[in-house]
Design a protein around this motif. Structure first.
Motif, PDB file in Angstrom:
ATOM      1  N   SER A  11     -34.926 -24.919 -46.410  1.00  0.00           N
ATOM      2  CA  SER A  11     -34.575 -23.493 -46.377  1.00  0.00           C
ATOM      3  C   SER A  11     -35.357 -22.743 -45.306  1.00  0.00           C
ATOM      4  O   SER A  11     -34.957 -21.658 -44.881  1.00  0.00           O
TER       5      SER A  11
ATOM      6  N   ARG B 251     -26.017 -24.185 -31.530  1.00  0.00           N
ATOM      7  CA  ARG B 251     -24.611 -24.449 -31.855  1.00  0.00           C
ATOM      8  C   ARG B 251     -23.725 -24.264 -30.626  1.00  0.00           C
ATOM      9  O   ARG B 251     -22.796 -25.051 -30.394  1.00  0.00           O
TER      10      ARG B 251
ATOM     11  N   VAL C 143     -29.828 -33.742 -42.834  1.00  0.00           N
ATOM     12  CA  VAL C 143     -29.149 -32.520 -43.275  1.00  0.00           C
ATOM     13  C   VAL C 143     -28.878 -31.595 -42.086  1.00  0.00           C
ATOM     14  O   VAL C 143     -27.781 -31.067 -41.923  1.00  0.00           O
ATOM     15  N   VAL C 144     -29.880 -31.426 -41.241  1.00  0.00           N
ATOM     16  CA  VAL C 144     -29.791 -30.456 -40.144  1.00  0.00           C
ATOM     17  C   VAL C 144     -28.836 -30.916 -39.042  1.00  0.00           C
ATOM     18  O   VAL C 144     -28.029 -30.123 -38.536  1.00  0.00           O
TER      19      VAL C 144
ATOM     20  N   PRO D 210     -26.039 -33.009 -38.825  1.00  0.00           N
ATOM     21  CA  PRO D 210     -24.597 -32.843 -38.987  1.00  0.00           C
ATOM     22  C   PRO D 210     -24.172 -31.389 -39.083  1.00  0.00           C
ATOM     23  O   PRO D 210     -23.089 -31.014 -38.620  1.00  0.00           O
ATOM     24  N   ASP D 211     -25.034 -30.556 -39.654  1.00  0.00           N
ATOM     25  CA  ASP D 211     -24.709 -29.131 -39.754  1.00  0.00           C
ATOM     26  C   ASP D 211     -24.570 -28.498 -38.375  1.00  0.00           C
ATOM     27  O   ASP D 211     -23.767 -27.577 -38.178  1.00  0.00           O
ATOM     28  N   LEU D 212     -25.345 -29.002 -37.401  1.00  0.00           N
ATOM     29  CA  LEU D 212     -25.284 -28.464 -36.039  1.00  0.00           C
ATOM     30  C   LEU D 212     -24.244 -29.170 -35.172  1.00  0.00           C
ATOM     31  O   LEU D 212     -24.087 -28.839 -34.004  1.00  0.00           O
TER      32      LEU D 212
END
Length: 211
Positions: free
Chosen positions: A73, A82, A108-109, A111-113
């Motif tokens: 978080s 991005r 986690v970070v 794939p989110d980007l």
């Protein structure tokens, strides 16, 4: 893997993201200040990275895996991250990350980007608590350079169409192996040796450098 027009390899901590993740985890153990000082020395190239990482990870012993939710978080993508990844994909490139940090966060970070492929160190845990050890061989400066070469081969990208972006001394071999080495938010030694220095902490500034 399909061929790509070019390959961009990012460092993670203080490059793709604003934070040094090991410091965030160390905060959970009340040892953030000591670990931050050791991290700074490693990034300046004053100490051996692998030995430094092992000693810093020892400080994480006892941190419960459940606290990684809190750590995640606090992770902040670098401004422009991005936009840069989207520009890489629009132009037919591959976006990759190789990190001296940890899969537990990067899985986690990244794939989110929109990152296509990534590699990092893994922390050892037992009974849902960190043991203070790193699993397997540490990804250091040589490991980062090797990852760039490996991914270039897999995607049939010539070396002169690879870009490496980093901030610390452990990024120098990767930057030297690439067709273009970009110092971003970087330590003085890295700025001196890079092909290009990006001053503003905004990864969108790298877009004009893409092939």
């Amino acid at each position: 893997m399909p061929d790509a027009r070019f390959l961009v390899v990012f460092d993670a901590d203080s490059t793709l993201i604003r934070n040094e993740v090991i410091e965030l985890i160390a905060d959970e153990a009340g040892r953030g200040r000591e670990v931050a000082a050791a991290t700074e020395a490693a990034m300046r190239g004053e100490v051996d990275f692998a030995a430094s990482l092992r000693s810093r990870v020892e400080q994480l012993a006892g941190v419960p895996l459940a606290s990684f939710t809190r750590v995640l978080s606090r992770v902040e993508p670098t401004p422009g991250a991005r936009e840069l990844v989207e520009a890489i994909h629009r132009r037919g490139g591959v976006a990759a990350v190789v990190s001296g940090g940890f899969h537990e966060i990067l899985d986690v970070v990244a794939p989110d980007l929109g990152i296509d492929v990534w590699r990092a160190n893994r922390l050892v845990s037992s009974d849902a608590v960190l043991t203070g050890e790193v699993d397997g061989e540490i990804i250091d400066a040589a490991g980062k350079a090797a990852a760039l070469r490996e991914w270039a081969r897999e995607h049939n990208v010539p070396t002169d169409r690879t870009i490496a972006i980093g901030d610390g001394a452990n990024d120098l071999q990767m930057m030297d192996a690439a067709g273009l080495g970009v110092a971003f938010n970087a330590k003085p030694a890295v700025r001196r040796q890079a092909d290009v220095v990006v001053g503003p902490v905004d990864l969108a500034q790298v877009i004009p450098l893409l092939p």
